[in-house]
Write an enzyme that holds these catalytic residues in place. Sequence first.
Site, PDB file in Angstrom:
ATOM      1  N   ARG A  29       9.864   4.815  -6.739  1.00  0.00           N
ATOM      2  CA  ARG A  29       9.198   5.821  -7.568  1.00  0.00           C
ATOM      3  C   ARG A  29       9.618   7.204  -7.107  1.00  0.00           C
ATOM      4  NH1 ARG A  29       5.538   8.043  -4.112  1.00  0.00           N
ATOM      5  NH2 ARG A  29       4.811   6.718  -2.393  1.00  0.00           N
TER       6      ARG A  29
ATOM      7  N   GLY B 276       0.826  -1.199   0.000  1.00  0.00           N
ATOM      8  CA  GLY B 276       0.000   0.000   0.000  1.00  0.00           C
ATOM      9  C   GLY B 276       0.855   1.242   0.000  1.00  0.00           C
TER      10      GLY B 276
ATOM     11  N   GLY C  85      -3.833   2.780   6.517  1.00  0.00           N
ATOM     12  CA  GLY C  85      -3.808   1.643   7.422  1.00  0.00           C
ATOM     13  C   GLY C  85      -2.627   1.619   8.372  1.00  0.00           C
TER      14      GLY C  85
ATOM     15  N   GLY D  42       0.646   5.951   0.779  1.00  0.00           N
ATOM     16  CA  GLY D  42      -0.094   7.067   1.345  1.00  0.00           C
ATOM     17  C   GLY D  42      -0.409   6.936   2.821  1.00  0.00           C
TER      18      GLY D  42
END
Length: 412
Positions: A284, A159, A164, A161
Amino acid sequence: MAQRVLILIEGSTKGSGLLYIQAAQRLGLHPITLATDPARYEYLWAEGLESIQVDTDDLEALIHVCSRLRSTYNIAGITGFPNPGESVFVTVGKLCGHFGLPGPNPASIEQCCDKFNQRQLLAAAGVPIPAYRLAANAGDIKRATAEMGLPVIMKPAAGCGSSGVRLCRTVDEVAEHTRHLLGGTHIWRSSPRILVEEFAQGRHYTAQIMGNEVIGITTSDFGPPPHFVYRQFTFPAPLAAEEHDRIVEVALSSVRALSLGWGPTNIELRWTKGGPVVIEVNPRLAGTPDPQLVQLAYGVDLVTEHIKLVIGDERSSRKLHAHTAAARILVPDRDGTVDWTDGPDRAAAIPGVAEVKLYVMPKTPIVRKGDDRDWIGYVIASSPSLAQTEAILQNAVGLIGWSITPFPTIHE
């Protein structure tokens, strides 16, 4: 001669998508976005940009669309954005390989996107990381917490951002977040896999890397725990020379351990009592506001340099100047409905303010998630000194206001 095209897989709701569009156009490229739901990205229709709806989780469907486009255009390169996860860069790597274009190694990206595999590879290479355990159910989480002791960080093994991710300081908080992650509230794209980690305490830094070169280091501040919602970014981080060199050393060791080294990487670290500890390696370019900060501080346009790599051109990371840039993230303090917003134009007019962005308008519903989705805007400023930049930023943020009316309470 066929028009040269840059294919963008998915987009960005925070600003990086438009930066890539604009940089591509400056390089004489025609950008085309392939997205499962192009309507998610407001800038596509606002700017009248070309997009094609396609399931971006379906590699064969993407190959089919790109093959069709090649009959009309010269596809110069392919890249993408981490929506909803960084696995899109695995797809990008496979597409680049299929069409013989420059791109990342999909196998390297894939092992990096799984945070558990990433931890194993970093540990095997001797890179300093927090203690961790992998959990699939409540029993695993309870055992991991007992073994490591509190506090712990609990996060999905895949995941982005900060979705969680939570600091759990008590047994009750562990149980509460376990229910959140496993009880149907958190959306999983595959079987639940949770990392339970030691809480590495210390200043947060991000190494901004292109290829095997550390361009610079950002420092970040967060809002109040237990969540990790960014509140401010400052570039370059004020570091002593030996601290800077140590972070660079650990960051490049991480790149080698994960067989990365093509294109952009951003590596998050904490400076603990024992020195820098790697929290996460992201294969990235960091999203907004990091590219803007690097350009304002150093004159290095990371987005353009990345696109040059993607299309096979020679890139340059030569620093043109040395300023300090900072961004303040605007975050609401309550859930509810936005009544009004005020001040962005006045804030943008202050000398030294580079950009002011508000994502919300009157009648927008606000439901905080405890992650990057809580952002409702940002202000970016720069100047020759850290103190001056901080003063400009504080002045600008003070001019921006909004009002939120809490949702009506339901009485049974």
